[in-house]
Design a protein around this motif. Structure first.
Motif, PDB file in Angstrom:
ATOM      1  N   ALA A  94       0.752  -1.161   0.257  1.00  0.00           N
ATOM      2  CA  ALA A  94       0.143   0.036  -0.040  1.00  0.00           C
ATOM      3  C   ALA A  94       0.607   1.228   0.265  1.00  0.00           C
ATOM      4  N   LEU A  95       2.089   1.438   0.784  1.00  0.00           N
ATOM      5  CA  LEU A  95       2.448   2.602   1.013  1.00  0.00           C
ATOM      6  C   LEU A  95       3.588   2.358  -0.454  1.00  0.00           C
ATOM      7  N   LEU A  96       3.544   1.574  -1.625  1.00  0.00           N
ATOM      8  CA  LEU A  96       4.281   2.054  -2.768  1.00  0.00           C
ATOM      9  C   LEU A  96       4.127   1.911  -3.591  1.00  0.00           C
ATOM     10  N   VAL A  97       1.754   1.969  -3.937  1.00  0.00           N
ATOM     11  CA  VAL A  97       1.706   1.991  -4.352  1.00  0.00           C
ATOM     12  C   VAL A  97       0.845   3.610  -4.449  1.00  0.00           C
ATOM     13  N   VAL A  98       1.089   4.278  -3.367  1.00  0.00           N
ATOM     14  CA  VAL A  98       0.390   5.529  -2.524  1.00  0.00           C
ATOM     15  C   VAL A  98       1.566   6.120  -3.178  1.00  0.00           C
ATOM     16  N   THR A  99       3.140   5.776  -2.992  1.00  0.00           N
ATOM     17  CA  THR A  99       3.791   6.892  -2.914  1.00  0.00           C
ATOM     18  C   THR A  99       3.787   6.683  -4.515  1.00  0.00           C
ATOM     19  N   LEU A 138      13.148  16.971  -9.509  1.00  0.00           N
ATOM     20  CA  LEU A 138      13.310  15.540 -10.206  1.00  0.00           C
ATOM     21  C   LEU A 138      14.303  14.544  -9.687  1.00  0.00           C
ATOM     22  N   ALA A 139      15.366  15.089 -10.087  1.00  0.00           N
ATOM     23  CA  ALA A 139      16.660  13.800  -9.398  1.00  0.00           C
ATOM     24  C   ALA A 139      15.851  13.304  -7.613  1.00  0.00           C
ATOM     25  N   ALA A 140      16.253  14.779  -6.958  1.00  0.00           N
ATOM     26  CA  ALA A 140      16.074  13.789  -5.165  1.00  0.00           C
ATOM     27  C   ALA A 140      14.680  13.499  -5.383  1.00  0.00           C
ATOM     28  N   LEU A 141      13.538  14.020  -5.828  1.00  0.00           N
ATOM     29  CA  LEU A 141      12.175  12.235  -5.933  1.00  0.00           C
ATOM     30  C   LEU A 141      12.394  10.947  -5.910  1.00  0.00           C
ATOM     31  N   ALA A 142      13.026  11.203  -7.573  1.00  0.00           N
ATOM     32  CA  ALA A 142      13.702   9.838  -8.008  1.00  0.00           C
ATOM     33  C   ALA A 142      13.984   9.133  -7.476  1.00  0.00           C
ATOM     34  N   LEU A 143      15.933   9.496  -6.813  1.00  0.00           N
ATOM     35  CA  LEU A 143      16.461   8.788  -6.129  1.00  0.00           C
ATOM     36  C   LEU A 143      15.970   8.479  -4.736  1.00  0.00           C
ATOM     37  N   GLY A 144      14.662   8.948  -4.113  1.00  0.00           N
ATOM     38  CA  GLY A 144      13.978   8.782  -3.545  1.00  0.00           C
ATOM     39  C   GLY A 144      13.139   7.784  -3.387  1.00  0.00           C
ATOM     40  N   TYR A 145      12.603   7.835  -3.901  1.00  0.00           N
ATOM     41  CA  TYR A 145      11.311   7.539  -4.670  1.00  0.00           C
ATOM     42  C   TYR A 145      12.174   5.515  -4.634  1.00  0.00           C
ATOM     43  N   PHE A 146      13.206   5.070  -5.620  1.00  0.00           N
ATOM     44  CA  PHE A 146      14.021   4.167  -5.892  1.00  0.00           C
ATOM     45  C   PHE A 146      14.430   3.726  -4.122  1.00  0.00           C
ATOM     46  N   PHE A 147      15.346   4.997  -3.335  1.00  0.00           N
ATOM     47  CA  PHE A 147      15.224   3.785  -2.225  1.00  0.00           C
ATOM     48  C   PHE A 147      13.996   3.732  -1.339  1.00  0.00           C
ATOM     49  N   PHE A 148      13.261   3.933  -1.302  1.00  0.00           N
ATOM     50  CA  PHE A 148      12.239   3.433  -0.731  1.00  0.00           C
ATOM     51  C   PHE A 148      11.402   2.236  -1.726  1.00  0.00           C
ATOM     52  N   ARG A 149      11.869   2.575  -2.481  1.00  0.00           N
ATOM     53  CA  ARG A 149      11.637   0.622  -3.719  1.00  0.00           C
ATOM     54  C   ARG A 149      12.134  -0.277  -2.772  1.00  0.00           C
ATOM     55  N   ARG A 150      13.383   0.094  -2.583  1.00  0.00           N
ATOM     56  CA  ARG A 150      14.309  -0.909  -1.659  1.00  0.00           C
ATOM     57  C   ARG A 150      13.992  -1.459  -0.931  1.00  0.00           C
ATOM     58  N   CYS A 151      13.531  -0.009   0.288  1.00  0.00           N
ATOM     59  CA  CYS A 151      13.425  -0.373   1.429  1.00  0.00           C
ATOM     60  C   CYS A 151      11.994  -1.434   1.447  1.00  0.00           C
ATOM     61  N   CYS A 152      10.858  -1.080   0.480  1.00  0.00           N
ATOM     62  CA  CYS A 152      10.127  -1.838   0.664  1.00  0.00           C
ATOM     63  C   CYS A 152      10.020  -2.935   0.722  1.00  0.00           C
ATOM     64  N   SER A 153      10.663  -3.053  -0.670  1.00  0.00           N
ATOM     65  CA  SER A 153      10.596  -4.829  -1.332  1.00  0.00           C
ATOM     66  C   SER A 153      11.551  -5.460  -0.371  1.00  0.00           C
ATOM     67  N   SER A 154      12.106  -5.176   0.413  1.00  0.00           N
ATOM     68  CA  SER A 154      13.541  -5.388   1.140  1.00  0.00           C
ATOM     69  C   SER A 154      12.737  -6.476   2.319  1.00  0.00           C
TER      70      SER A 154
END
Length: 154
Positions: A94-99, A138-154
Motif C-alpha cells: 500500500a505504501l509503495l502504490v500510494v508513493t 526531479l532527481a531528488a524525488l526519483a532517487l528518494g523513490y528508488f531507495f524507498f522502493r528498495r526499502c519496501c521490497s526487502s
C-alpha cells in the motif's frame, strides 16, 4: 530498537518544522525569494511553489537515506501466524502504490502546470534557472523513490 526511535524522532522533527513553516509563513518570509513564487509553480497547499517542492524533495530523500542507513540490518520478523505476515506485506505494498501515484502526480503537475520548460528537444529552452532547479527536484524525488522502493521490497 534505537534505530527505529532515531528514525521516528527525525521524521517527527522534520514534519513539525515543515508544518510550522507552512502555518507561520512570516517566520522565514520565503515568499520574498523568486523561487518561492507561486506563479511559477503551484500544485497544492503543500507544494505551493518550486522552492517548497525542492525543500520537500530533498527532505524526503534525506529521510529515506537515513532510514536505509539506520535500518539496513532490520528485517520484518516472520511470524508463526501467517496473517501477520500478510499484514506487513499489505502495508508495504500500500505504501509503495500510494508513493508511486503521488510521485507520478508531482512529476505530471511539474511538467504540465508549471511555467518551467522541460522541452528536451529544444536545448536552449532548458537554459533557465527554473529548469535546472526543476531537474534537481526531479532527481531528488526519483532517487528518494528508488531507495524507498528498495526499502519496501526487502
Amino acid at each position: 530498537m534505537g534505530g527505529g526511535l532515531g528514525v521516528g524522532f527525525l521524521i517527527a522533527i522534520i514534519l513539525t518544522l515543515r508544518i510550522c513553516v507552512y502555518a507561520f509563513p512570516g517566520w522565514l518570509n520565503l515568499r520574498q525569494f523568486e523561487l518561492f513564487d507561486p506563479t511559477i509553480y503551484s500544485s497544492s497547499m503543500v507544494l505551493s511553489s518550486l522552492g517548497d517542492l525542492v525543500i520537500n524533495a530533498f527532505l524526503f530523500f534525506w529521510i529515506i537515506l537515513f532510514i536505509r542507513r539506520e535500518l539496513s540490518e532490520y528485517t520484518i520478523p516472520q511470524s508463526i501466524h501467517p496473517w501477520k505476515n500478510w499484514v506487513w506485506i499489505t502495508i508495504g505494498l500500500a505504501l509503495l502504490v500510494v508513493t508511486t501515484f503521488e510521485f507520478a502526480n508531482i512529476v505530471q503537475s511539474l511538467v504540465t502546470d508549471a511555467k518551467i520548460s522541460f522541452n528536451v528537444t529544444n536545448f536552449f529552452s532548458l537554459l533557465t534557472n527554473y529548469s535546472f532547479i526543476g531537474f534537481l527536484a526531479l532527481a531528488a524525488l526519483a532517487l528518494g523513490y528508488f531507495f524507498f522502493r528498495r526499502c519496501c521490497s526487502s
